[in-house]
Design a protein around this motif. Sequence first.
Motif, PDB file in Angstrom:
ATOM      1  N   MET A   1      39.640   6.783  49.428  1.00  0.00           N
ATOM      2  CA  MET A   1      40.821   7.453  50.459  1.00  0.00           C
ATOM      3  C   MET A   1      41.842   7.199  49.437  1.00  0.00           C
ATOM      4  O   MET A   1      42.158   7.259  48.201  1.00  0.00           O
ATOM      5  CB  MET A   1      40.765   5.744  51.106  1.00  0.00           C
ATOM      6  CG  MET A   1      39.980   5.371  52.633  1.00  0.00           C
ATOM      7  SD  MET A   1      40.785   3.963  52.555  1.00  0.00           S
ATOM      8  CE  MET A   1      40.299   2.806  51.432  1.00  0.00           C
TER       9      MET A   1
ATOM     10  N   SER B   1      36.849  11.427  49.197  1.00  0.00           N
ATOM     11  CA  SER B   1      35.943  10.486  49.816  1.00  0.00           C
ATOM     12  C   SER B   1      34.157  11.069  49.584  1.00  0.00           C
ATOM     13  O   SER B   1      33.750   9.732  49.843  1.00  0.00           O
ATOM     14  CB  SER B   1      36.310  11.433  51.426  1.00  0.00           C
ATOM     15  OG  SER B   1      35.762  13.041  51.310  1.00  0.00           O
ATOM     16  N   LYS B   2      34.270  11.738  48.356  1.00  0.00           N
ATOM     17  CA  LYS B   2      32.929  11.866  47.792  1.00  0.00           C
ATOM     18  C   LYS B   2      32.450  10.794  47.197  1.00  0.00           C
ATOM     19  O   LYS B   2      31.355  10.800  47.067  1.00  0.00           O
ATOM     20  CB  LYS B   2      32.745  13.309  47.118  1.00  0.00           C
ATOM     21  CG  LYS B   2      31.916  14.046  47.872  1.00  0.00           C
ATOM     22  CD  LYS B   2      32.397  15.504  46.989  1.00  0.00           C
ATOM     23  CE  LYS B   2      32.465  16.797  47.920  1.00  0.00           C
ATOM     24  NZ  LYS B   2      32.331  18.051  47.773  1.00  0.00           N
TER      25      LYS B   2
ATOM     26  N   CYS C   1      35.719   8.572  40.001  1.00  0.00           N
ATOM     27  CA  CYS C   1      36.435  10.020  40.838  1.00  0.00           C
ATOM     28  C   CYS C   1      38.178  10.764  40.437  1.00  0.00           C
ATOM     29  O   CYS C   1      38.093  11.623  40.127  1.00  0.00           O
ATOM     30  CB  CYS C   1      37.100   9.235  42.601  1.00  0.00           C
ATOM     31  SG  CYS C   1      37.933  10.233  43.703  1.00  0.00           S
TER      32      CYS C   1
ATOM     33  N   TYR D   1      46.457   9.746  62.128  1.00  0.00           N
ATOM     34  CA  TYR D   1      46.205   8.874  61.050  1.00  0.00           C
ATOM     35  C   TYR D   1      46.621   7.845  62.233  1.00  0.00           C
ATOM     36  O   TYR D   1      46.745   6.330  61.099  1.00  0.00           O
ATOM     37  CB  TYR D   1      46.033   9.034  59.601  1.00  0.00           C
ATOM     38  CG  TYR D   1      47.460   9.185  58.992  1.00  0.00           C
ATOM     39  CD1 TYR D   1      48.340   8.825  59.048  1.00  0.00           C
ATOM     40  CD2 TYR D   1      47.616  10.643  58.680  1.00  0.00           C
ATOM     41  CE1 TYR D   1      49.914   8.887  58.874  1.00  0.00           C
ATOM     42  CE2 TYR D   1      49.538  11.537  58.058  1.00  0.00           C
ATOM     43  CZ  TYR D   1      49.684   9.589  57.787  1.00  0.00           C
ATOM     44  OH  TYR D   1      50.957  10.249  57.651  1.00  0.00           O
TER      45      TYR D   1
ATOM     46  N   ALA E   1      40.937  15.816  49.590  1.00  0.00           N
ATOM     47  CA  ALA E   1      41.505  14.667  50.283  1.00  0.00           C
ATOM     48  C   ALA E   1      39.210  14.501  50.002  1.00  0.00           C
ATOM     49  O   ALA E   1      38.579  13.415  50.264  1.00  0.00           O
ATOM     50  CB  ALA E   1      41.937  14.576  51.438  1.00  0.00           C
ATOM     51  N   GLU E   2      39.249  15.332  50.971  1.00  0.00           N
ATOM     52  CA  GLU E   2      37.429  15.882  50.599  1.00  0.00           C
ATOM     53  C   GLU E   2      37.001  15.805  49.304  1.00  0.00           C
ATOM     54  O   GLU E   2      35.396  14.912  48.586  1.00  0.00           O
ATOM     55  CB  GLU E   2      36.979  17.701  50.978  1.00  0.00           C
ATOM     56  CG  GLU E   2      35.490  17.045  50.992  1.00  0.00           C
ATOM     57  CD  GLU E   2      35.445  19.212  51.416  1.00  0.00           C
ATOM     58  OE1 GLU E   2      33.901  19.201  51.850  1.00  0.00           O
ATOM     59  OE2 GLU E   2      36.233  19.419  52.471  1.00  0.00           O
TER      60      GLU E   2
ATOM     61  N   HIS F   1      45.400  13.934  55.665  1.00  0.00           N
ATOM     62  CA  HIS F   1      46.296  12.172  55.110  1.00  0.00           C
ATOM     63  C   HIS F   1      46.982  13.274  53.954  1.00  0.00           C
ATOM     64  O   HIS F   1      47.532  12.969  53.630  1.00  0.00           O
ATOM     65  CB  HIS F   1      45.159  11.526  54.485  1.00  0.00           C
ATOM     66  CG  HIS F   1      44.147  10.468  55.047  1.00  0.00           C
ATOM     67  ND1 HIS F   1      42.828  11.101  55.680  1.00  0.00           N
ATOM     68  CD2 HIS F   1      44.719   9.878  55.910  1.00  0.00           C
ATOM     69  CE1 HIS F   1      42.501  10.584  56.274  1.00  0.00           C
ATOM     70  NE2 HIS F   1      43.774   9.299  56.167  1.00  0.00           N
TER      71      HIS F   1
ATOM     72  N   GLY G   1      33.665   7.096  47.626  1.00  0.00           N
ATOM     73  CA  GLY G   1      34.343   5.920  48.552  1.00  0.00           C
ATOM     74  C   GLY G   1      35.854   6.158  48.382  1.00  0.00           C
ATOM     75  O   GLY G   1      36.063   4.906  48.465  1.00  0.00           O
TER      76      GLY G   1
END
Length: 580
Positions: free
Chosen positions: A290, A285-286, A321, A505, A281-282, A167, A288
């Motif tokens: 995007m 994602s932890k 986040c 994507y 990005a990783e 992404h 939740g």
Amino acid sequence: MMGEKGERCNSNVHSADDFANFFADKVNDVRASTSGTPLHDVPPTASYTLRAWNPVSAGDVEKLIGSALNKTCQLDSAPTWLVKECARLLSPFVTLLINTSLATGCFPAKYKHAVVTPLLKKHNLDVGQLKNYRPVSNLTFISKLMERTVQTQLLNYLAEHDLLPVHQSAYRKFHSTETALLKVFNDLLQAADRGQVSALCLLDLTAAFDTVDHQVLLQRLQRSFGIEDSALAWFSSYLSDRSYCVVYGGVLSQLICVMCSVPQGSVLGPLLFILYTAELAELASKYGVMLHAFADDNQLYLHCRTTEAASSVELEALECCIDAISWWMSANRLRLNADKTELIWTGTNSKLECLPGRGLPVTLGRDTINVSSVTRVLGVLITPDLSLEQHIDAVCAKCFFQLRQLRRVRRTLDDDSIAILVHAFVTSRIDYCISLLAGAPRTLTDKLQRVMNAAARIISNTRKYDHGLTNLRHDVLHWLDVSDRITFRLCVQVFQCLRGMAPSYLSELCRLESEGRRQLRSSGRSHLAVPRYNLETVGRRAFGYAGPKAWNTLPDYLRCSELNLETFKRHLKTFLFAHY
């Protein structure tokens, strides 16, 4: 023009040394406020290695020279146009220089110096404020050829082993601001169609490219992407001992040594920054959340029910986040700019009214990010209802302003020249990300159509109420109407998705009906599966629905797998013109 005039009138407000010291102090302030945690304890994660660069041939170098832009740096000993004319004669010598650099892992010291030109970030900013300028490095032509050689091989290596973040849409083949916006806008619309609201947070970095830590970058290239030996040594040589001076008002500043950063204006700088921040990005994602990025523009978003948003359950995940990303930034010598970070809640009006104050703010450290009523995402104005009405109004206002200026000079220009100017200043603005307008009501697209009509009248030098405007647009100018321009762009994007010429994507949103469980009669005709939607105002506007729907309306010969992209565009435009 007004920005350029303002710069000329205020050319004596600052000196070149003022800019040089300001850019250096800004970087030092960011580095002083960050921790710069070393990564020695991070285990290697790459399962592939790139140990050495492949040599290039004189023919490859000649092609690189021929495809280069006609830009010349004042450090060049010869103008670019002259080098291009003598490409066949000079390519063997340039090839020897490049191959020697690649084999020894040494980047020539002569090409590590840059001339920085301060450019105003936006034309309406105060030219007297140093913070409103962006440092853009002008590098020698030969150094860019060497960088482009390495970039080609590095991109092939990363693509072969699927190492680039999915992404991240900047500086990659088949990726663009339009593909990034299609993905983000599709997710927001589909969430609204499900009865959810979305929190979209736009993160802003302070001097992002200028504070990249060289040691951290080299460790990341080795541990995360498997670049070792002479290939890694070349990057170490490329990054070390760089310097720059600022040119402003025709005067050069003092020499400034660079201890960090990837040069803005270089070929490799943007790609190295993408690899430097690939972990974001990783990390998102932890929680939740995007994340979709375009270079240093990061869009964080998550979807939730209005009850969950009101109880702050999902909001805490977003705040955690952002805190984690802020900590990661600080550990990697980057810093989030809370003043320019924006937050907007999107969804249907009925769901947004259920939120207290039509949206809850989030915290970034000690700062509070309040909810915005409109925000700009990669050049497109987004409002909570996702209608794009304000964006269309802004585009129309800019286009009509340009058309008024062009009408004043119409008598002095021939038809070809005015057509080129109209395309540069008007139709290019209308076409920018026009696929986002799929399913938009006629009340909005008619505004853009009026701009097209006014542009056609200026080219033809006719008055407002003269007859034959429709024939002029279609038969003489070969312009599609706005509604068909949207369909054209949608179908081209779907074609690219089906032919492996689009980001993954987007490609995953275009599935053939034969890939489903049920085998239909249309499965053998390259029909796409069209998902269902709940709300007419949002669901049918998402690319996941509008793209396949537009594709299925095309005749069989246009959906043929044997067509290439240019042939498909030509036949598609002919098909759309046939409706007139």
